[in-house]
Design a protein around this motif. Structure first.
Motif, short mmCIF file in Angstrom:
data_model
loop_
_atom_site.label_atom_id
_atom_site.label_comp_id
_atom_site.label_asym_id
_atom_site.label_seq_id
_atom_site.Cartn_x
_atom_site.Cartn_y
_atom_site.Cartn_z
N HIS A 108 73.15 66.85 61.20
CA HIS A 108 71.99 66.10 60.70
C HIS A 108 72.39 64.70 60.24
CE1 HIS A 108 69.09 69.39 60.96
NE2 HIS A 108 70.13 70.18 60.72
N GLY A 109 73.61 64.57 59.75
CA GLY A 109 74.10 63.25 59.39
C GLY A 109 74.16 62.31 60.58
N ILE A 110 74.49 62.86 61.75
CA ILE A 110 74.54 62.05 62.97
C ILE A 110 73.16 61.51 63.32
CG2 ILE A 110 74.99 62.10 65.47
CD1 ILE A 110 77.12 64.28 64.85
N ILE A 111 72.13 62.33 63.11
CA ILE A 111 70.77 61.87 63.38
C ILE A 111 70.41 60.68 62.49
CG2 ILE A 111 68.31 62.50 63.26
CD1 ILE A 111 69.17 65.39 63.99
N PHE A 112 70.71 60.79 61.21
CA PHE A 112 70.42 59.68 60.30
C PHE A 112 71.25 58.46 60.65
CE2 PHE A 112 68.32 62.96 57.96
CZ PHE A 112 67.41 62.32 57.12
N SER A 113 72.49 58.67 61.02
CA SER A 113 73.36 57.56 61.42
C SER A 113 72.81 56.87 62.67
CB SER A 113 74.78 58.08 61.68
OG SER A 113 75.62 57.06 62.15
N GLY A 114 72.27 57.66 63.59
CA GLY A 114 71.75 57.11 64.84
C GLY A 114 70.53 56.23 64.67
N VAL A 115 69.84 56.38 63.53
CA VAL A 115 68.67 55.52 63.26
C VAL A 115 68.96 54.57 62.09
CG1 VAL A 115 67.01 57.15 64.23
CG2 VAL A 115 67.62 57.33 61.80
N ASN A 116 70.26 54.34 61.87
CA ASN A 116 70.72 53.38 60.85
C ASN A 116 70.25 53.73 59.44
OD1 ASN A 116 72.07 51.68 62.78
ND2 ASN A 116 70.05 50.92 63.39
N LEU A 117 70.31 55.01 59.12
CA LEU A 117 69.93 55.46 57.78
C LEU A 117 71.07 56.26 57.14
CD1 LEU A 117 66.23 56.60 58.38
CD2 LEU A 117 67.00 54.52 57.22
N GLU A 118 72.32 55.78 57.35
CA GLU A 118 73.48 56.50 56.81
C GLU A 118 73.41 56.65 55.29
OE1 GLU A 118 75.33 54.05 60.27
OE2 GLU A 118 73.68 53.85 58.84
N GLU A 119 73.02 55.59 54.60
CA GLU A 119 72.99 55.63 53.14
C GLU A 119 71.86 56.52 52.64
OE1 GLU A 119 75.36 54.59 51.10
OE2 GLU A 119 76.39 54.12 52.97
N VAL A 120 70.80 56.62 53.42
CA VAL A 120 69.72 57.56 53.06
C VAL A 120 70.27 58.99 53.11
CG1 VAL A 120 67.50 58.52 53.76
CG2 VAL A 120 67.86 56.04 53.82
N TRP A 121 71.03 59.30 54.16
CA TRP A 121 71.63 60.63 54.27
C TRP A 121 72.61 60.88 53.13
CZ3 TRP A 121 70.62 65.14 55.92
CH2 TRP A 121 71.61 66.10 56.09
N ASN A 122 73.41 59.86 52.80
CA ASN A 122 74.34 60.01 51.67
C ASN A 122 73.59 60.29 50.38
OD1 ASN A 122 76.61 59.57 53.26
ND2 ASN A 122 76.63 57.36 52.89
N ALA A 146 64.21 58.62 65.60
CA ALA A 146 65.13 59.10 66.63
C ALA A 146 64.41 59.31 67.96
CB ALA A 146 65.80 60.40 66.19
N CYS A 147 63.15 59.71 67.90
CA CYS A 147 62.39 59.93 69.12
C CYS A 147 61.88 58.62 69.72
CB CYS A 147 61.21 60.86 68.84
SG CYS A 147 61.71 62.57 68.57
N THR A 148 62.00 57.57 68.98
CA THR A 148 61.60 56.25 69.49
C THR A 148 62.78 55.58 70.19
OG1 THR A 148 60.01 56.00 67.69
CG2 THR A 148 60.65 53.99 68.86
N LYS A 149 63.93 55.63 69.53
CA LYS A 149 65.14 55.02 70.09
C LYS A 149 66.36 55.67 69.44
CE LYS A 149 67.36 50.53 70.84
NZ LYS A 149 67.28 49.07 70.54
N PHE A 150 67.29 56.15 70.30
CA PHE A 150 68.48 56.81 69.79
C PHE A 150 69.66 56.44 70.67
CE2 PHE A 150 71.16 60.45 68.50
CZ PHE A 150 70.96 60.42 67.13
N PRO A 151 70.76 55.95 70.08
CA PRO A 151 71.90 55.49 70.88
C PRO A 151 72.55 56.61 71.68
CG PRO A 151 72.05 54.75 68.59
CD PRO A 151 70.98 55.77 68.64
N GLU A 152 73.00 56.29 72.86
CA GLU A 152 73.63 57.27 73.74
C GLU A 152 74.90 57.85 73.12
OE1 GLU A 152 73.99 59.73 76.97
OE2 GLU A 152 72.30 58.38 76.48
N ASP A 153 75.68 57.01 72.44
CA ASP A 153 76.93 57.52 71.84
C ASP A 153 76.65 58.53 70.73
OD1 ASP A 153 75.89 55.39 70.30
OD2 ASP A 153 77.82 55.08 69.31
N LYS A 154 75.55 58.33 70.01
CA LYS A 154 75.19 59.28 68.96
C LYS A 154 74.66 60.58 69.55
CE LYS A 154 76.33 56.86 65.38
NZ LYS A 154 77.40 57.33 64.48
N LEU A 155 73.99 60.48 70.68
CA LEU A 155 73.52 61.68 71.36
C LEU A 155 74.71 62.52 71.83
CD1 LEU A 155 70.92 63.09 72.22
CD2 LEU A 155 71.00 61.82 74.36
#
Length: 229
Positions: A140-154, A100-109
């Motif tokens: 916290h789910g939004i953070i994982f979603s923002g780095v394309n790790l939705e299934e990891v959060w699930n 997330a600290c490397t690259k995070f989408p504006e819409d997720k922010l």
């Protein structure tokens, strides 16, 4: 038991699963409480077959315990499962924050900031703890979603059924002001690509609440019967 309306296109089995799991995770159905298939079928207005299937699914998620010849119960909170879930979330969230600290989408922010605003609105208000708890998980789910790790959060949520019930008890018992302050820091760290402070922030956010668990575990605690020996 809280009975929300059935959603559009939601079949009986899906409805029963959603209602039962939400009631268990919100502590509306308390750890150790007995459950009757017949009563559930009547309350939900569906047959016993999907109820039985849902109970088996919840058993696989460690939320239901079936004792042959005795009955079916909401599972007591198992400290071993709490620790396993904590271990998984602690290490994976550190890695997610690196990304997330490397690259995070504006819409997720923007989603994070909206979630934070909602948390501020209900913080400290009585009988809003469950709502705050859900916003916390969503954040916290939004953070994982923002780095394309939705299934990891699930996956984390799936293993965290005992961990999150314990967290909810702690949130009911203690103030959530520190949680909001830390969530504000999460947003700032991500905005500023503050890689150096991301790791320590996750450690503080997840480790500090554990200190308050000692009271909850005490034999004279009002929650003592919620835990597996």
């Amino acid at each position: 038991m809280y009975l929300p309306k059935r959603l559009d296109r939601e079949n009986g089995k899906e409805y029963a699963y959603r209602v039962l799991k939400d009631n268990i995770m919100s502590l509306e159905l308390k750890p150790g409480q007995s459950i009757s298939e017949t009563e559930l079928a009547q309350e939900l207005g569906i047959s016993r077959t999907p109820i039985r299937e849902v109970l088996m699914k919840l058993k696989e998620e460690h939320l239901i315990e079936v004792k042959p010849q005795i009955g079916t119960y909401v599972s007591l909170i198992d400290r071993r499962l709490v620790e396993e879930a904590f271990f998984m979330r602690y290490h994976l969230e550190k890695e997610a924050m690196k990304l997330a600290c490397t690259k995070f989408p504006e819409d997720k922010l923007i989603e994070l900031e909206k979630s934070l605003m909602s948390q501020r609105l209900i913080a400290g208000k009585q009988k809003r703890e469950i709502e705050f708890h859900k916003l916390d998980i969503e954040f916290h789910g939004i953070i994982f979603s923002g780095v394309n790790l939705e299934e990891v959060w699930n996956g984390i949520l799936k293993i965290s059924t005992h961990y999150n019930r314990l967290r909810l008890i702690a949130e009911i018992k203690y103030s959530n002001s520190i949680t909001i302050e830390q969530h504000e820091k999460f947003v700032e760290v991500i905005k500023n690509n503050d890689f150096e402070n991301a790791q320590s922030l996750v450690t503080d956010h997840l480790e500090k609440p554990r200190k308050g668990w000692k009271y909850i575990f005490n034999t004279d605690s009002e929650y003592k019967d919620y835990f597996k020996e």
